[in-house]
Design an enzyme around this catalytic site. Structure first.
Site, PDB file in Angstrom:
ATOM      1  N   TYR A 124      39.588  12.941 -52.737  1.00 65.91           N
ATOM      2  CA  TYR A 124      39.841  11.126 -52.394  1.00 65.91           C
ATOM      3  C   TYR A 124      39.105  10.634 -54.275  1.00 65.91           C
ATOM      4  CZ  TYR A 124      43.185  10.944 -48.467  1.00 65.91           C
ATOM      5  OH  TYR A 124      43.442  11.192 -47.572  1.00 65.91           O
ATOM      6  N   LYS A 191      37.155  24.700 -43.709  1.00 67.60           N
ATOM      7  CA  LYS A 191      38.228  25.886 -44.242  1.00 67.60           C
ATOM      8  C   LYS A 191      37.005  26.888 -45.110  1.00 67.60           C
ATOM      9  CE  LYS A 191      42.093  27.947 -44.863  1.00 67.60           C
ATOM     10  NZ  LYS A 191      42.535  28.144 -43.357  1.00 67.60           N
ATOM     11  N   ASP A 224      42.734  25.116 -39.247  1.00 63.15           N
ATOM     12  CA  ASP A 224      44.194  25.466 -39.232  1.00 63.15           C
ATOM     13  C   ASP A 224      44.270  25.432 -37.830  1.00 63.15           C
ATOM     14  OD1 ASP A 224      42.998  27.123 -40.004  1.00 63.15           O
ATOM     15  OD2 ASP A 224      44.190  28.214 -40.867  1.00 63.15           O
ATOM     16  N   ASP A 248      41.495  12.555 -42.627  1.00 61.45           N
ATOM     17  CA  ASP A 248      42.957  11.155 -42.419  1.00 61.45           C
ATOM     18  C   ASP A 248      44.524  13.067 -41.688  1.00 61.45           C
ATOM     19  OD1 ASP A 248      45.048   9.633 -43.432  1.00 61.45           O
ATOM     20  OD2 ASP A 248      45.189  10.722 -45.138  1.00 61.45           O
TER      21      ASP A 248
END
Ligand code: NAD
Length: 362
Positions: A124, A191, A224, A248
């Site tokens: 962002y 991740k 995930d 988000d």
């Protein structure tokens, strides 16, 4: 003395849900002085910018704001007024509780997750290089030179940037929140197996911070796997702390688990400054129809009351909202299926106020 609060109705459905929220907040008996500030489409027309400086001045002065959603302008000005506001005021922590209330149509009961999303970094930050620009060409050359990697010449780039300072303050915020609210567990989401320099830094910093809070359980999960686990058994999670983009996405997923965006409140918090706003956007297709659910914004109002130290009023308002949901008579279209016909935004406000009055007369 009334609390001075900057009030930003926003645009789209913002003014409707803001009006309903202002009414229920006032019905708690807590006194407010609302510093009305126009942002979004209305401000664009009046001042030529959707985020005039006086809004930042007002929030900096009052230190607390209640904000409706603002449409992201297409083709002019800021990429997003909401993202700009968070960055300009350094509101680094986005707090989004997702909780099931009895009576909400959802396959999941007993969910009570608090999402702590980093609000200022990650993809962002807006560091981007357009395909075939001279800057993109320089970056491609640098990558080839330093890493020996061949990059396709027609690539565009969005840079993911995560700092140690940013990771430390958001994970500390999550642990402090856990401590202050009697929460048991903090889970860091990442991740890091793939993005070692950014997510790896986030994870390692969280591990360091966790050592200062040995009484709070700490674990980590790959994003995930988290998605799968949330759908299978969301009750296992307590506080989730995440970098900006995962925060988000997972906020919306968790909002879905507990009944949808109409029930998902939020707050953006910095050092001694806070802006309370629902997770949802300006829902342009429902503007002016007295249709959408104001409860996400009302629950953001509950968070605001807690922030101001008005705990009793906050609990009373949340209970009144929960009772209206449980009764199922004055609820909006999104909380279907329900045997009763849906009501409008303003009728929900009336029903919540009636519950507050019942309590004060009891
Ligand atoms: P949205 O959240 O505005 O709406 C998506 C859908 O969710 C709606 O069509 C509606 O079906 C449902 N919904 C949303 N709020 C609801 C409510 N209170 N009650 C019942 N149903 C509700 O998302 P979008 O359509 O992707 O975005 C519209 C605009 O809002 C965009 O310009 C976006 O950038 C902006 N936005 C602003 C904020 C913010 O101000 N913080 C947040 C998200 C999106």
């Amino acid at each position: 003395m009334p609390y001075k609060v900057t009030l930003i109705p926003g645009d789209g459905i913002g003014p409707e849900v803001t009006k309903a929220t202002k009414m229920v907040l006032e019905a708690t008996g807590v006194k407010f002085y609302w510093d009305l500030s126009i942002a979004g489409d209305g401000a664009q027309d009046l001042f030529g910018t959707p985020l005039p400086d006086y809004i930042l001045d007002s929030i900096n002065r009052n230190k607390v704001a209640l904000k409706g959603p603002i449409t992201t302008p297409v083709g002019y000005g800021f990429r997003s007024v909401n993202v700009a506001l968070r960055r300009l005021l350094d509101l680094y922590a986005c707090l989004r509780p997702c909780k099931t209330y009895p009576g909400v149509p959802t396959p999941y009961q007993g969910v009570d997750i608090v999402i702590v999303r980093e609000n200022t970094e990650d993809l962002y930050v807006g560091i981007e290089f357009e395909r075939r620009s001279p800057e993109a060409a320089k970056l491609i050359a640098l990558i080839s030179e330093t890493l020996g990697e061949e990059v396709k010449k027609d690539s565009g780039f969005s840079i993911k940037m995560i700092s140690e300072i940013g990771s430390r303050r958001i994970t500390k915020f999550a642990f402090e929140y856990a401590q202050n609210w009697g929460r048991k567990k903090v889970t860091v989401v990442h991740k890091a197996n793939i993005m070692r320099s950014s997510d790896g830094l986030f994870l390692n910093t969280a591990r360091e911070v966790a050592r200062d809070y040995p009484h709070i359980e700490f674990n980590d999960i790959i994003v995930d796997t988290l998605c799968m686990q949330l759908v299978r058994y969301p009750q296992q999670f307590d506080i989730l702390v995440l970098p900006n983009l995962y925060g988000d996405l997972i906020s919306e997923l968790c909002a879905g688990l507990v009944g949808g965006l109409g029930l998902a409140p939020g707050a953006n918090i910095g050092e001694g400054i806070a802006v309370f706003e629902p997770t949802h956007g300006s829902a342009p297709k429902y503007v002016g129809q007295n249709k959408v659910n104001p409860m996400a914004m009302m629950l953001s109002g509950v968070m605001l009351l807690h922030y101001l130290g008005e705990r009793e009023a906050a609990e009373r308002l949340e209970e009144a909202i929960a009772q209206v949901i449980a009764e199922g008579k004055s609820i909006t279209y999104d909380l279907r299926p329900n045997p009763n016909p849906p009501v409008g935004t303003s009728q929900v406000a009336d029903a919540v106020i009636a519950k507050l009055e019942e309590k004060s007369n009891a």
